[in-house]
Design an enzyme around this catalytic site. Sequence first.
Site, PDB file in Angstrom:
ATOM      1  N   VAL A  50       0.826  -1.244  -0.034  1.00 32.12           N
ATOM      2  CA  VAL A  50       0.001  -0.040   0.132  1.00 32.12           C
ATOM      3  C   VAL A  50       0.813   1.271  -0.041  1.00 32.12           C
ATOM      4  O   VAL A  50       1.621   1.571   1.122  1.00 32.12           O
ATOM      5  CB  VAL A  50      -0.857  -0.042   1.279  1.00 32.12           C
ATOM      6  CG1 VAL A  50      -1.786   1.229   1.135  1.00 32.12           C
ATOM      7  CG2 VAL A  50      -1.783  -1.319   1.376  1.00 32.12           C
ATOM      8  N   GLY A  51       0.992   1.845  -1.152  1.00 29.96           N
ATOM      9  CA  GLY A  51       1.785   3.089  -1.159  1.00 29.96           C
ATOM     10  C   GLY A  51       0.921   4.262  -1.172  1.00 29.96           C
ATOM     11  O   GLY A  51      -0.425   4.347  -1.241  1.00 29.96           O
ATOM     12  N   ASN A  52       1.538   5.456  -1.415  1.00 30.25           N
ATOM     13  CA  ASN A  52       0.656   6.888  -1.394  1.00 30.25           C
ATOM     14  C   ASN A  52      -0.029   7.005  -2.610  1.00 30.25           C
ATOM     15  O   ASN A  52      -1.108   7.793  -2.584  1.00 30.25           O
ATOM     16  CB  ASN A  52       1.730   7.848  -1.058  1.00 30.25           C
ATOM     17  CG  ASN A  52       2.316   8.222   0.162  1.00 30.25           C
ATOM     18  OD1 ASN A  52       1.662   8.053   1.085  1.00 30.25           O
ATOM     19  ND2 ASN A  52       3.574   7.777   0.608  1.00 30.25           N
ATOM     20  N   THR A  53       0.395   6.438  -3.507  1.00 32.49           N
ATOM     21  CA  THR A  53      -0.410   6.596  -4.821  1.00 32.49           C
ATOM     22  C   THR A  53      -1.243   5.489  -5.409  1.00 32.49           C
ATOM     23  O   THR A  53      -2.477   5.386  -5.357  1.00 32.49           O
ATOM     24  CB  THR A  53       0.522   6.861  -5.934  1.00 32.49           C
ATOM     25  OG1 THR A  53       1.260   8.005  -5.576  1.00 32.49           O
ATOM     26  CG2 THR A  53      -0.306   7.257  -7.332  1.00 32.49           C
ATOM     27  N   ASN A  54      -0.664   4.199  -5.122  1.00 30.88           N
ATOM     28  CA  ASN A  54      -1.390   2.861  -5.677  1.00 30.88           C
ATOM     29  C   ASN A  54      -1.129   1.783  -4.721  1.00 30.88           C
ATOM     30  O   ASN A  54      -0.053   1.969  -3.801  1.00 30.88           O
ATOM     31  CB  ASN A  54      -0.588   2.489  -6.987  1.00 30.88           C
ATOM     32  CG  ASN A  54      -0.776   3.283  -8.003  1.00 30.88           C
ATOM     33  OD1 ASN A  54      -2.092   3.836  -8.392  1.00 30.88           O
ATOM     34  ND2 ASN A  54      -0.002   3.875  -8.807  1.00 30.88           N
ATOM     35  N   GLY A 114       9.440   3.813   7.487  1.00 35.56           N
ATOM     36  CA  GLY A 114       8.319   3.081   6.904  1.00 35.56           C
ATOM     37  C   GLY A 114       8.086   1.497   6.366  1.00 35.56           C
ATOM     38  O   GLY A 114       9.291   1.294   6.340  1.00 35.56           O
ATOM     39  N   ASP A 124       7.643   0.119   3.961  1.00 32.76           N
ATOM     40  CA  ASP A 124       7.672  -0.007   2.666  1.00 32.76           C
ATOM     41  C   ASP A 124       9.554   0.045   2.542  1.00 32.76           C
ATOM     42  O   ASP A 124       9.926  -0.929   1.900  1.00 32.76           O
ATOM     43  CB  ASP A 124       7.276   1.120   1.789  1.00 32.76           C
ATOM     44  CG  ASP A 124       7.598   2.406   2.144  1.00 32.76           C
ATOM     45  OD1 ASP A 124       7.926   2.618   3.264  1.00 32.76           O
ATOM     46  OD2 ASP A 124       7.500   3.248   1.361  1.00 32.76           O
ATOM     47  N   ASP A 134      14.542   3.503  -4.008  1.00 33.83           N
ATOM     48  CA  ASP A 134      13.085   3.587  -4.275  1.00 33.83           C
ATOM     49  C   ASP A 134      12.515   4.750  -4.894  1.00 33.83           C
ATOM     50  O   ASP A 134      12.312   5.827  -4.220  1.00 33.83           O
ATOM     51  CB  ASP A 134      12.208   2.995  -3.038  1.00 33.83           C
ATOM     52  CG  ASP A 134      10.943   2.580  -3.494  1.00 33.83           C
ATOM     53  OD1 ASP A 134      10.352   3.077  -4.520  1.00 33.83           O
ATOM     54  OD2 ASP A 134      10.388   2.210  -2.715  1.00 33.83           O
ATOM     55  N   THR A 169       6.645   7.876  -4.813  1.00 33.30           N
ATOM     56  CA  THR A 169       6.217   9.078  -4.404  1.00 33.30           C
ATOM     57  C   THR A 169       7.382  10.265  -3.731  1.00 33.30           C
ATOM     58  O   THR A 169       7.490  11.416  -4.090  1.00 33.30           O
ATOM     59  CB  THR A 169       5.050   9.146  -3.513  1.00 33.30           C
ATOM     60  OG1 THR A 169       4.003   8.274  -4.075  1.00 33.30           O
ATOM     61  CG2 THR A 169       4.437  10.510  -3.157  1.00 33.30           C
TER      62      THR A 169
END
Length: 259
Positions: A7-11, A107, A109, A129, A132
């Site tokens: 679960v990322g900030n965009t997708n 984080g 991620d 990485d 975002t």
Amino acid sequence: MLLVVDVGNTNITFGVYDKKELVTTFRMMSKQPRTSDEYGISLRELLRLNHIEKKDIEGTIIASVVPGVMHSLTGALVRYIGTTPVIVGPGVKTGIRITSDNPREIGPDRIVDVVAAYELYGGPVLVLDFGTATTYDLVTEDGCFGVGITAPGIRISAKALWEDTAKLPEIEIKKPDSILAKETITSMQAGLVYGQIGQTEYIIRQVMKETGYENLKVVATGGLGRIIADATDMIQIYDRNLTLEGLRIIYEKNTGRKS
């Protein structure tokens, strides 16, 4: 099969593994609010379209930097997929020793990425990485992670250009043939992409200088990482599925599942 969820900030990126083989991936937008029912119905339909049945999924794992989606998403996995997910966070086995001043601030991620890079490519390794945000995370030869650099991502910088200036248009982010731009669009592309290349090379050199790691491996991932990796010989490996691989590895460490 194993369902991994990033679960990322965009997708939100989903991947399905059959042992060590990544058999399919698909995405949803993470900024669109959804109920657990909406997540569940969409997820089952996406699995079906990829020829995977609910009964094929034996386990799930989530790494999330967006706390607001977790209640609905976790509920969807329990109700519609029939699994209680492993959630990457404090107390989860990773095989990496976090030595930063406040490990809880890191984080999930970033933890997942460094686990994958260290397990797959060894240390010392610098993990880039291009998401975002653009992050640079260092894992030592003996598996310690305590150093990270965070910069605005290319899309954030691009968005600032066209939203905060009256006459600059929204553009496609790509590397122009030359930095010597002669019109507005390529001048923006040159500034964004060549600027990111310059930042990337400088940070890698500075990390090598301050650590003394002459044998430092540099691994990149993230949506725009391919553009940068192809433009510099200081990035040795581009692995688009690094985060998904890290989720698979962490799941195995925490459940005893063998690939």
